[in-house]
Scaffold this active site. Sequence first.
Site, mmCIF file in Angstrom:
data_model
loop_
_atom_site.group_PDB
_atom_site.id
_atom_site.type_symbol
_atom_site.label_atom_id
_atom_site.label_comp_id
_atom_site.label_asym_id
_atom_site.label_seq_id
_atom_site.Cartn_x
_atom_site.Cartn_y
_atom_site.Cartn_z
ATOM 1 N N GLU A 69 1.291 -0.800 0.210
ATOM 2 C CA GLU A 69 -0.053 -0.021 0.370
ATOM 3 C C GLU A 69 0.844 1.220 0.095
ATOM 4 O O GLU A 69 1.969 1.147 0.236
ATOM 5 C CB GLU A 69 -0.906 0.175 1.731
ATOM 6 C CG GLU A 69 -1.788 1.249 1.522
ATOM 7 C CD GLU A 69 -2.455 1.515 2.858
ATOM 8 O OE1 GLU A 69 -3.223 2.012 2.981
ATOM 9 O OE2 GLU A 69 -1.840 0.820 3.693
ATOM 10 N N LYS B 176 -9.751 2.245 -1.451
ATOM 11 C CA LYS B 176 -9.820 1.371 -0.547
ATOM 12 C C LYS B 176 -11.119 2.162 0.679
ATOM 13 O O LYS B 176 -11.370 3.598 0.354
ATOM 14 C CB LYS B 176 -8.959 2.186 0.061
ATOM 15 C CG LYS B 176 -9.257 1.231 2.172
ATOM 16 C CD LYS B 176 -7.065 2.024 2.346
ATOM 17 C CE LYS B 176 -7.139 1.594 3.778
ATOM 18 N NZ LYS B 176 -5.620 2.134 4.366
ATOM 19 N N CYS C 278 -5.144 -2.604 3.377
ATOM 20 C CA CYS C 278 -5.173 -2.705 4.965
ATOM 21 C C CYS C 278 -5.688 -2.414 6.078
ATOM 22 O O CYS C 278 -6.519 -3.804 6.061
ATOM 23 C CB CYS C 278 -4.010 -0.833 4.998
ATOM 24 S SG CYS C 278 -2.868 -0.808 6.492
#
Length: 267
Positions: A40, A119, A154
Amino acid sequence: MRASLIQLGVDPAEPVDARRARAAALVREQRGSDLVVLPELWTVGAFAYESFAPGAEPLDGPTATAMAQAARDAGVWLHAGSIVERTAPADAPAADGSPLYNTSLVFSPSGERAAAYRKIHRFGFDKGEAVLMDAGTEPVTVRLPEITAGLATCYDLRFPELFRALVDEGAQLFVVPAGWPARRREHWTLLARARALENQSYVLACGTAGTHAGVEQAGHSIVVDPWGEVLAEAGAGEEVLTVDLDPDRVAAIREDFPALKDRVLRS
């Protein structure tokens, strides 16, 4: 199916162009793998918040261009980690107030962009990423030659409902690039195993090495099989983790222990 996770070191003293070139070279070295994964926000550092706006790029920006070429040169499917996506026109000022997203990019072996995932769960508890970036809204899957991959990033790892939604879209494998802090490394490995076990899917979780804005990174990229067993785990430093996966194992486990069929609560 062979997967290689590139646990890239992020050093703030390294110019971003040099890191792009180094990442591209590492991808090219994975020729022979089927899928290659980067972490990421490796161009800016996941905790280097002041770098988000000046380091933001469009979907066809320099990182995407370099990664598409690297995927083509290596002949691999490439999950290029994530970038700070800038939605404004290329000639707009960097701080013009247009939305930024933490966006993952996937390229085919021909260098075509096969998927982009913004995300959904932003980390920061009303600061950092949570206020500097907009949230994505849609789960994303991508069909690889032997398996369907679901994309997460994440902090998403803490929200099992996203992974259930990806399973409903056909996911048999989850790819999770991250910039996970060292102080919560045990959470990282526990959550990766939980998401694999409860969804009877592979998890490929690729972290970073180094330190972002004073935040030491956990490293410890991990590959977990659909039974929740760890197939491979990296250390804390820069490393390439290569693992052979059996796509048929997902169907076999789901058939032998059909827990997913007993789901009652659905969205």
